[in-house]
Motif scaffolding. Structure first.
Motif, PDB file in Angstrom:
ATOM      1  N   PRO A   9      29.825  47.072  12.042  1.00 36.79           N
ATOM      2  CA  PRO A   9      28.438  46.627  12.254  1.00 36.79           C
ATOM      3  C   PRO A   9      27.447  47.665  11.739  1.00 36.79           C
ATOM      4  CG  PRO A   9      29.404  47.355  14.324  1.00 36.79           C
ATOM      5  CD  PRO A   9      30.511  47.355  13.305  1.00 36.79           C
ATOM      6  N   GLU A  10      26.322  47.180  11.205  1.00 36.74           N
ATOM      7  CA  GLU A  10      25.356  48.067  10.563  1.00 36.74           C
ATOM      8  C   GLU A  10      24.031  48.190  11.320  1.00 36.74           C
ATOM      9  OE1 GLU A  10      26.374  47.357   5.912  1.00 36.74           O
ATOM     10  OE2 GLU A  10      25.468  45.670   6.973  1.00 36.74           O
ATOM     11  N   PRO A  34      33.751  52.101  10.419  1.00 42.47           N
ATOM     12  CA  PRO A  34      32.546  52.886  10.697  1.00 42.47           C
ATOM     13  C   PRO A  34      31.354  51.996  11.042  1.00 42.47           C
ATOM     14  CG  PRO A  34      32.873  52.734   8.335  1.00 42.47           C
ATOM     15  CD  PRO A  34      34.061  52.049   8.975  1.00 42.47           C
ATOM     16  N   PHE A  35      30.429  52.540  11.825  1.00 42.43           N
ATOM     17  CA  PHE A  35      29.188  51.860  12.196  1.00 42.43           C
ATOM     18  C   PHE A  35      28.052  52.373  11.310  1.00 42.43           C
ATOM     19  CE2 PHE A  35      30.688  52.077  16.916  1.00 42.43           C
ATOM     20  CZ  PHE A  35      31.696  51.174  16.658  1.00 42.43           C
ATOM     21  N   PHE A 100      33.715  38.932  13.142  1.00 38.07           N
ATOM     22  CA  PHE A 100      32.503  38.876  12.323  1.00 38.07           C
ATOM     23  C   PHE A 100      32.379  40.160  11.519  1.00 38.07           C
ATOM     24  CE2 PHE A 100      32.108  36.266  16.009  1.00 38.07           C
ATOM     25  CZ  PHE A 100      31.468  35.115  15.580  1.00 38.07           C
ATOM     26  N   GLY A 101      31.919  40.038  10.273  1.00 36.39           N
ATOM     27  CA  GLY A 101      31.807  41.189   9.392  1.00 36.39           C
ATOM     28  C   GLY A 101      30.448  41.842   9.430  1.00 36.39           C
ATOM     29  N   ILE A 132      23.801  37.708  12.317  1.00 36.28           N
ATOM     30  CA  ILE A 132      25.098  37.854  12.977  1.00 36.28           C
ATOM     31  C   ILE A 132      25.032  37.571  14.480  1.00 36.28           C
ATOM     32  CG2 ILE A 132      24.892  40.347  13.277  1.00 36.28           C
ATOM     33  CD1 ILE A 132      27.963  40.475  12.772  1.00 36.28           C
ATOM     34  N   ALA A 133      23.953  37.988  15.135  1.00 31.44           N
ATOM     35  CA  ALA A 133      23.849  37.730  16.576  1.00 31.44           C
ATOM     36  C   ALA A 133      23.768  36.223  16.839  1.00 31.44           C
ATOM     37  CB  ALA A 133      22.643  38.457  17.167  1.00 31.44           C
ATOM     38  N   ASN A 134      23.049  35.503  15.978  1.00 30.52           N
ATOM     39  CA  ASN A 134      22.994  34.044  16.121  1.00 30.52           C
ATOM     40  C   ASN A 134      24.360  33.427  15.832  1.00 30.52           C
ATOM     41  OD1 ASN A 134      20.258  34.111  16.725  1.00 30.52           O
ATOM     42  ND2 ASN A 134      19.647  33.836  14.608  1.00 30.52           N
TER      43      ASN A 134
END
Length: 151
Positions: A9-10, A34-35, A100-101, A132-134
């Protein structure tokens, strides 16, 4: 309990919101390094509000470490805008892994090649993807509807 996996996740706000969703829906969150942020980032905490302390969360150094923790790879579902099968046409079970990417590019071919089940979220051709949250909320909502959410 569903397992929500965020691979690399970014954006801390998205991860915080997904963490809050996991607490509210009784899901377990798995974060694969990695984040693009530090886990104690104030934006992450702000998005997750004071719910972060109630989150069932695991972190993994890399994809290989995460893959070793999966008891049944046949119950892993990777979300991709390039998949042909809709998540709405899938049958979910308690304990499934929803993956999820990263926000910028999704899941790598290397990760996609590790599992057979790839699902997409139907959307207008006017956009490339949903936030992504949606996306997590859509899929968790449908999976919990099928399973019968009991918290």
């Amino acid at each position: 309990m569903l397992n929500i996996v965020l691979v690399e996740p970014e954006i801390p706000n998205n991860t915080g919101n997904i963490g809050r969703l996991c607490v509210g829906t009784g899901c377990r969150l798995h974060l694969v390094h990695p984040f693009g942020f530090v886990i104690n980032d104030k934006n992450l905490k702000r998005s997750g509000l004071d719910y972060w302390v109630h989150l069932d969360v695991s972190e993994y150094a890399n994809v290989e470490e995460w893959v070793k923790s999966i008891p049944d790879p046949s119950r892993v579902f990777l979300m991709s805008s390039h998949a042909e099968k809709s998540y709405l046409d899938n049958t979910f079970q308690d304990g499934d892994w929803l993956v999820f990417g990263k926000e910028s590019v999704g899941l790598s071919k290397e990760v996609l090649d590790k599992f057979e089940h790839h699902l997409t979220i139907p959307m207008s051709k006017l956009i490339r993807s949903f936030n992504i949250a949606n996306s997590v909320a859509f899929v968790v909502g449908e999976a919990n509807r099928q399973i019968g959410l009991k918290i």
